[in-house]
Each structure stands twice: as C-alpha cells, then as structure tokens.
Design an enzyme around this catalytic site. Structure first.
Site, short mmCIF file in Angstrom:
data_model
loop_
_atom_site.label_atom_id
_atom_site.label_comp_id
_atom_site.label_asym_id
_atom_site.label_seq_id
_atom_site.Cartn_x
_atom_site.Cartn_y
_atom_site.Cartn_z
N SER A 171 0.83 -1.20 0.00
CA SER A 171 0.00 0.00 0.00
C SER A 171 0.86 1.25 0.00
CB SER A 171 -0.91 0.01 1.23
OG SER A 171 -1.57 1.24 1.33
N HIS B 17 -1.04 -1.17 -4.26
CA HIS B 17 -2.35 -0.88 -3.68
C HIS B 17 -2.47 0.62 -3.43
CE1 HIS B 17 -5.96 -2.20 -1.46
NE2 HIS B 17 -5.70 -1.19 -0.64
N ASP C 89 -4.97 3.55 -2.06
CA ASP C 89 -6.16 3.88 -1.27
C ASP C 89 -6.67 5.26 -1.65
OD1 ASP C 89 -6.44 1.58 0.51
OD2 ASP C 89 -4.51 2.21 1.33
N MET D 43 -9.40 7.93 -0.62
CA MET D 43 -10.30 8.29 0.47
C MET D 43 -10.81 9.70 0.25
SD MET D 43 -8.09 6.88 3.70
CE MET D 43 -6.95 5.50 3.52
N HIS E 241 -8.37 0.84 -4.13
CA HIS E 241 -9.35 0.60 -3.08
C HIS E 241 -10.08 1.91 -2.81
CE1 HIS E 241 -10.08 -0.52 1.44
NE2 HIS E 241 -11.20 -0.42 0.76
N MET F 17 -12.41 4.07 -0.86
CA MET F 17 -13.09 4.30 0.41
C MET F 17 -13.79 5.63 0.29
SD MET F 17 -10.23 2.83 3.05
CE MET F 17 -8.83 2.89 1.93
N MET G 7 -11.68 -6.17 5.33
CA MET G 7 -10.84 -5.22 6.07
C MET G 7 -10.50 -5.79 7.44
SD MET G 7 -10.20 -2.60 4.17
CE MET G 7 -9.48 -1.56 5.45
N ASP H 198 -6.69 -6.50 4.29
CA ASP H 198 -6.06 -5.18 4.28
C ASP H 198 -6.14 -4.60 5.68
OD1 ASP H 198 -5.21 -2.59 3.92
OD2 ASP H 198 -6.70 -2.06 2.40
#
Length: 219
Positions: free
Chosen positions: A8, A31, A33, A35, A64, A66, A135, A173
């Site tokens: 990540s 990875h 993220d 957000m 990913h 979020m 998660m 994760d």
C-alpha cells in the site's frame, strides 16, 4: 494464482511516488487507497493522480475506493487503467451493476467489507466480483493493529467462495506484517495488502518476499 502481495502506497513517501513504486517492482500489485474524507475520516488522492500512477507503476494498480458514491466515481478508475477496482458494499447503491461496469471497462471488480460488515448478505454477489476484500482494521488510516476478530470472517469468505466453485480472490487489508500474515493466510486469504510492513522496512523488496514466503508456507 497463489499468494499475492499488494504493498500500500499509503505508507510510501507521497513526494516521490514513482520511485516508491519502483521499490516494490517485485510485488504483484501496487495498492492505492482513495479516500474522500466522508466515507472515512481521511483524505488522500483522486483520479488524476491514480491515472498518472498507472502510467509509471511497474506492477498493476489495485485501487481501493473508500468513498461515497462509488457508483458514480469507480468506473473512471477502471477507464484510467487500474487493473483492479474495489468499492465498499456499505456505500454502493447498485453493487451488481457497478461490478459489471468495472468489468466492461477492463478491470477486475472487488467488493470490500468493513470489519463489522458480515459476509453472508453478499454471498449471492460473489459470481459478480473477482475479489472480496475483508478489512482487518477500520478503514481510513494506515499503521493500525491487525484485528484478529476478523479472521473468522475471512474463513467464512473463503468457504463461501469454495462452496460456490468460484475463482474469487480473498484479500485482507490492515495490520498485515510478518507477525500476522500467516494467520490471515491460514484463514483463507490469498491477496495481502501491506503498507508500513513494506515501506517501513529498510529493504522494501526484501519485505515483500518475506511476506510472500510466510503466507505461502501457511496456506
């Protein structure tokens, strides 16, 4: 496909992301993220940055999301070249339609579950996705401790995939490290997101290989 390691970049140096990606060229995925500061209490990066990361990453990009309204925003990440796009069950209005849109755009579709979200309501959706992300911390921030309470859910996810005869990956994760990855692998995970365990190590490439070996031995 066996064990896959997805470092990540949330734990990477954001001022030098191209070189940070090069440090994990031996991994299976990068990875990323995304957000939005609403679905989770953190704000990271968005589509223009991901589009550029796809262009410079030596490995496929695993996004990913979020975020709120993934039905609106997720297809853009697939169109930008992300090879896996995972959205949260808790925020998707029409998860089947969204998964199909992602696949049509050329990406693998992933469905993510927060720690308190059970697997069972989503078992019938498994044929529509390529990966189920369980998660193992509350989403939003890196560096949190692994939640062992999530391991039974990982087991149930793997059992559901097996019972359906599907080739759906089970990703974990949160808090994945040399101290926790074996437990996650034993429970049935086969894709492992690791942030600080990789980017906090002196040799990120060696950290990736250590995690891969530990998980493979535990499977």
């Amino acid at each position: 496909m066996g064990v896959q390691i997805s470092p990540s970049i949330l734990s990477a140096d954001f001022a030098n992301l191209e070189s940070e990606l090069a440090r994990v060229a031996g991994a299976d995925w990068a990875h990323v993220d995304v957000m939005d500061g609403h679905f989770v209490p953190n704000l990271t990066l968005g589509l223009p940055v991901v589009e550029r990361l796809v262009q410079v990453s030596p490995v496929p990009v695993d996004v990913h999301l979020m975020i709120e309204e993934p039905d609106r925003w997720a297809p853009g990440y697939a169109e930008a070249g992300a090879q896996n796009v995972t959205f949260h069950a808790e925020s998707a209005a029409a998860p089947v339609r969204l998964a199909r849109e992602l696949r049509r755009a050329g990406a693998r579709a992933g469905l993510a579950l927060k720690p308190a979200t059970p697997v069972e309501p989503f078992v019938d959706l498994l044929p529509e996705v390529d990966m189920l992300l369980v998660m193992t911390v509350e989403p939003g921030f890196g560096g949190q401790p692994f939640l062992d309470v999530c391991l039974p859910k990982v087991r149930r996810a793997r059992e559901a995939v097996r019972a359906a005869g599907l080739d759906v990956w089970v990703q974990v994760d949160g808090g994945i490290s040399p101290a926790t990855i074996e437990r996650a692998a034993e429970a049935g995970a086969d894709v492992f997101v690791a942030g600080s365990a990789v980017y906090g190590a002196p040799d990120a490439a060696a950290a990736v290989e250590e995690l891969r070996a530990l998980a493979a031995a535990a499977c």
